[in-house]
Enzyme design. Structure first.
Site, short mmCIF file in Angstrom:
data_model
loop_
_atom_site.label_atom_id
_atom_site.label_comp_id
_atom_site.label_asym_id
_atom_site.label_seq_id
_atom_site.Cartn_x
_atom_site.Cartn_y
_atom_site.Cartn_z
N ASP A 17 0.38 -1.15 -0.78
CA ASP A 17 -0.04 -0.14 -0.26
C ASP A 17 0.76 0.96 -0.07
O ASP A 17 0.57 2.47 -0.11
CB ASP A 17 -0.46 0.02 1.36
CG ASP A 17 -2.35 -0.40 1.00
OD1 ASP A 17 -2.22 -0.31 -0.02
OD2 ASP A 17 -2.84 -1.23 2.30
C1 GLC Z 1 -1.63 -4.24 5.71
C2 GLC Z 1 -2.93 -3.77 4.44
C3 GLC Z 1 -2.16 -4.34 3.67
C4 GLC Z 1 -1.42 -4.51 2.77
C5 GLC Z 1 0.39 -4.95 3.36
C6 GLC Z 1 1.16 -3.64 3.22
O1 GLC Z 1 -0.96 -5.45 6.16
O2 GLC Z 1 -3.80 -4.11 5.90
O3 GLC Z 1 -3.55 -5.32 2.80
O4 GLC Z 1 -1.05 -5.43 1.98
O5 GLC Z 1 -0.15 -3.79 4.85
O6 GLC Z 1 1.09 -2.92 2.78
C1 GLC Z 2 -1.00 2.49 5.90
C2 GLC Z 2 -0.40 1.08 6.14
C3 GLC Z 2 -0.04 -0.26 6.43
C4 GLC Z 2 -1.88 -0.51 5.45
C5 GLC Z 2 -2.27 1.42 5.17
C6 GLC Z 2 -4.06 0.75 4.44
O1 GLC Z 2 -0.09 2.80 4.40
O2 GLC Z 2 1.54 1.76 6.20
O3 GLC Z 2 0.19 -0.86 6.06
O4 GLC Z 2 -1.39 -1.28 4.54
O5 GLC Z 2 -1.88 2.10 5.71
O6 GLC Z 2 -4.35 0.88 5.85
#
Ligand code: GLC
Ligand code: GLC
Length: 814
Positions: free
Chosen positions: A485
């Site tokens: 993300d």
């Molecule tokens: C968090 C989110 C997931 C994402 C991951 C890496 O665990 O819940 O959807 O893939 O971060 O950014």
């Molecule tokens: C933030 C967090 C990530 C998560 C995302 C979506 O980017 O660092 O881990 O997946 O939020 O909620």
């Protein structure tokens, strides 16, 4: 070395024996609709179905801290000594403290001045209430005259409103009290048909329902005035802060024990039968339930049923290996965590506030991988719910709301990896269950009635949506981000506080993801197999051809020379390349490419995984990238907003480690695979609890990397995709017990110093007793398998009729 407790494997419990755990170590209560978080000192809160909209008890955040929530006090009438048997919130010294976190229940006990108080907390199966079953025992040689006080602070239902909209809600709180039953009735007069209640087994005991009356002015929950005084005053809350507080007086002879039960429950009434003849809340139904469970014997039976339920459920997979950490995490805790993660998604933990995120599309799809063998019927429902939020284009809403089941864009849209996870999840479900009928289910798009098509068509649209969004190298466009993300290649955000997930995009049709390319290759094979088993060989051919083209693009443009690149940015520059000064190597494409089979034949896979071990390996697991970004990169987005060593910017992001472990098994390197697996296995890290700080029985989303101030420190425990993927890595790839459409494949990849393992696996209603033997010192693959004594042709054990028991013996010779 520092431990705060130990595993009791036989009881399937973690026993905490020190009060001063580095962080609250929590457990979850509830299996269906009613849930609670309970910490090792009785903190946490409870809710019905939705942690935001149906919150029963209040929790004021100083995350991930914990100041109580299930308040229990004891008072010695002869000395006026007051303490909390769960230690918090009074924090008066207790002896012989122990907290046993088990499957769906928690037991907390302690002794002070010869008075022992032990409480079992659990939610009975099929009920919407939480039982606190308390046993008070006088271990003195003289009489003990005691009072027990139990209290909860009601949340006014919507947990977000409750902590923000004070101008309204300090005037709306209402309660009603009947015979030891305290009802929280806020908004019941108008549009709610539900109440919360707090009941005591002592119908005639004193009570309070007004927080200020119970606590006293300028006091907190650590020192309630009513408890100090030894008397509740019968207060009735009007607005302000409604609570439920019960007093139970006990005189115990030496050696005598007494049971007291408190119930925290949620009840709905039919709209037309909300009120009784006198205009008060109709309580017959509640009374019936309360009368049943305030009986300690019935409470004990309910706890036994709950225990049996869990033992049976996780009995779907039981392994016996030479490694105790593998055994206890697979047999108990990882499966348990998968169920909890399935139930709660990413909503309610001490790191997830319960007022935030809905159900993530990609998260929920991946969660299915971890619990489909435990609850296939619920997995099916979940998949259909997810698919119904898919868009007609094949793309997906990034999340949906559990109560309405509708997709929303509240945390962004256009994450181009999202739709492909649906293919992987549906394939996993079909392979586990053999239920191909699910592919014919009529499912709408965007939750719009009239748009239905068979689920299989949804998968093809997901597949097609990737092919419609290719960039200059023939690799998938990343969109807002992919699985990571925080890799925001089209965001270019310069405004403080702006969300990377929702800021308008600068889509130039250039930024591509190697990761999605590899994920597409993996999905193409799954889709091809689904097409084959559905009797559509032509479709299988086209899926594979698309996969091969993509694999070629990844090979031609995704290889950096010693590892796979991560992406191409908005200007077409590589990300995750030796030509970058930071973020040269990223973990995700290495794991995903090799899982998809890319580079197995030409040696690229081996080189990529060697680079991972060398560049990303730490004593605490594999970090996500190296070197971490030291300054903000507007062209990369959120990844560089985290300080080096945290979260996606170079922490051990646990979710990605099992991908590499699986990839290692594809190369046949069992030692490496198990090593990667064990570095983040919570039990294997138990001795370092003072560094790790989170619970040693569940995975945490991240463990700080070497660039952080405290490497090895975990955060965001419990609700993480690491649960599902670690279970997949160890059970399906290292132990190699892998569901296929045709049956159960037995294809382990073991470390040299094992002589084999045994396992029991339930699969499509039959039970497989599996034993694999091998000589010490080799890591080879299965050379022969017998099924019920007969040699099998190949290594896929055909599925047996439901109810059958099948004995499978595998041999690895070289
Ligand atoms: C968090 C989110 C997931 C994402 C991951 C890496 O665990 O819940 O959807 O893939 O971060 O950014
Ligand atoms: C933030 C967090 C990530 C998560 C995302 C979506 O980017 O660092 O881990 O997946 O939020 O909620």
């Amino acid at each position: 070395m520092s431990r705060f407790g130990h595993f009791d494997d036989a009881a399937r419990e973690y026993v905490i024996t020190r009060l001063d755990t580095p962080l609250p170590w929590i457990n979850y209560l509830g299996t269906e609709d009613f849930f609670g978080i309970v910490s090792n000192t009785g903190g946490g809160y409870a809710f019905f179905e939705d942690a935001r909209l149906r919150r029963l008890t209040r929790f004021r955040y100083h995350a991930p801290g914990d100041g109580g929530g299930r308040f229990l006090y004891a008072r010695d009438a002869d000395t006026a000594d007051v303490w909390c048997p769960t230690w918090q919130p009074a924090r008066v010294d207790v002896e012989d403290y122990r907290c046993r976190h088990g499957l769906g229940y928690t037991v907390i006990g302690s002794v002070r001045n010869g008075v022992e108080v032990e409480t079992r907390y659990f939610v009975p199966l099929g009920e919407t209430l939480e039982v606190w079953r308390v046993r008070v025992t006088n271990r003195r040689s003289s009489d003990a005259n005691l009072s027990l006080f139990a209290a909860v602070e009601f949340c006014l239902w919507d947990a977000w409103d409750d902590q923000t909209n004070f101008q309204r809600n300090l005037s709306t709180g209402e309660v009603d009290v009947r015979d030891g039953l305290i009802l929280h009735t806020t908004e019941y007069r108008e549009r709610r048909n539900h109440v919360a209640y707090f009941a005591s087994s002592d119908r005639g005991g004193a009570f309070d329902t007004d927080r200020d009356a119970f606590l006293g002015t300028y006091r907190g929950w650590d020192r309630p005035e009513a408890v100090e005084r030894g008397r509740c005053g019968g207060s009735i809350a009007h607005g302000w802060f409604p609570i439920g507080a019960h007093q139970v007086d006990l005189s115990l002879r030496p050696g005598e024990g007494r049971d007291v039960v408190f119930l925290l429950g949620y009840a709905e009434n039919p709209p037309e039968g909300k009120f009784d003849g006198t205009g008060r809340v109709a309580t017959e139904r509640i009374r019936g339930t309360v009368d049943r469970f305030v009986d300690p014997a019935e409470a004990d039976r309910a706890l036994d049923r709950l225990r049996d339920h869990w033992v049976d459920l996780i009995g779907a997979l039981r392994v016996s290996t030479p490694n105790e950490h593998v055994d206890r995490i697979v047999n108990v805790w990882n499966q348990y965590q998968c169920m909890v993660t399935f139930n709660l998604s990413r909503s309610a933990s001490l790191f997830e506030s319960g007022v935030g995120r809905g159900m993530g599309f990609r998260d929920s799809c991946q969660d299915v991988l971890g619990f489909v063998h435990l609850a296939p019927v619920r997995a099916r429902e979940r998949l259909l719910d997810l698919a119904a939020t898919q868009l007609p284009s094949g793309g997906a809403y990034h999340q949906y709301q559990p109560l309405t089941k509708r997709g929303n864009d509240a945390i962004g849209s256009g994450f181009n990896d999202d739709p492909l996870w649906l293919i992987l999840a549906v394939a996993a479900y079909a392979k586990e269950t053999g239920d191909l009928g699910v592919l014919d289910e009529a499912v709408p798009y965007g939750s719009e009635p009239g748009t239905e098509s068979p689920l299989l068509e949804h998968l093809w649209r997901a597949f097609g949506s990737t092919l419609e969004r290719l960039g200059p190298h023939g690799l998938p466009l990343i969109g807002r981000a992919d699985w990571n993300d925080c890799l925001n290649l089209n965001a270019f955000s310069t405004e403080p506080g702006e969300s990377f997930q929702t800021v308008p995009q600068h889509e130039g049709g250039v930024a591509e993801s190697v990761f999605i390319g590899a994920q597409f290759v993996l999905a193409s094979e799954e889709l091809a197999r689904l097409a084959e088993v559905c009797g559509r060989p032509d479709d299988a051919v086209s899926a594979r051809e698309a996969g091969e083209r993509m694999a070629a693009a990844v090979g031609n443009h995704g290889w950096d020379g010693a590892w796979f690149r991560r992406a191409y940015d908005h200007s077409g520059e590589p990300v995750g390349s030796s030509t970058n000064d930071e973020g040269q190597i990223w973990i995700e494409p290495q794991g995903m490419c090799v899982m998809a089979g890319i580079g197995l034949e030409d040696g690229l896979a081996e080189r990529a995984l060697d680079a991972v071990a060398e560049r990303l390996g730490t004593p605490h697991g594999l970090v996500l990238l190296d070197p971490p970004y030291a300054r903000y990169r507007v062209e990369l987005g959120e990844i560089s907003s985290y300080p080096p060593g945290y979260k996606e910017n170079g922490a051990v992001f646990s979710h990605t480690n099992p991908w590499v472990a699986i990839a290692e098994t594809r190369l046949g390197r069992g030692d490496r695979a198990l090593d990667h697996y064990l570095r983040i296995n919570p039990s294997a890290r138990e001795d370092r609890s003072d560094v790790h700080r989170c619970e040693p029985y569940v995975y945490a989303q991240m463990i700080a990397g070497p660039a952080a101030a405290a490497p090895g420190e975990a955060k965001n425990s419990w609700l993480t995709g690491s649960a599902a993927w670690n279970l997949v890595a160890i059970s399906q790839w290292i132990l190699g017990i892998r569901p296929e459409h045709e049956g159960l494949r037995i294809d382990p990849c073991l470390p040299a110093d094992w002589e084999g393992f045994e396992a029991i696996r339930r699969f499509r209603g039959a039970t497989y007793r599996i034993a694999v033997r091998k000589p010490l010192g080799v890591t080879g693959r299965i050379s022969s398998i017998t099924v019920d004594g007969r040699t099998l042709d190949g290594i896929v054990v055909p599925s047996a009729p439901a109810g059958a028991t099948v004995t499978v013996e595998g041999t690895i010779s070289t």
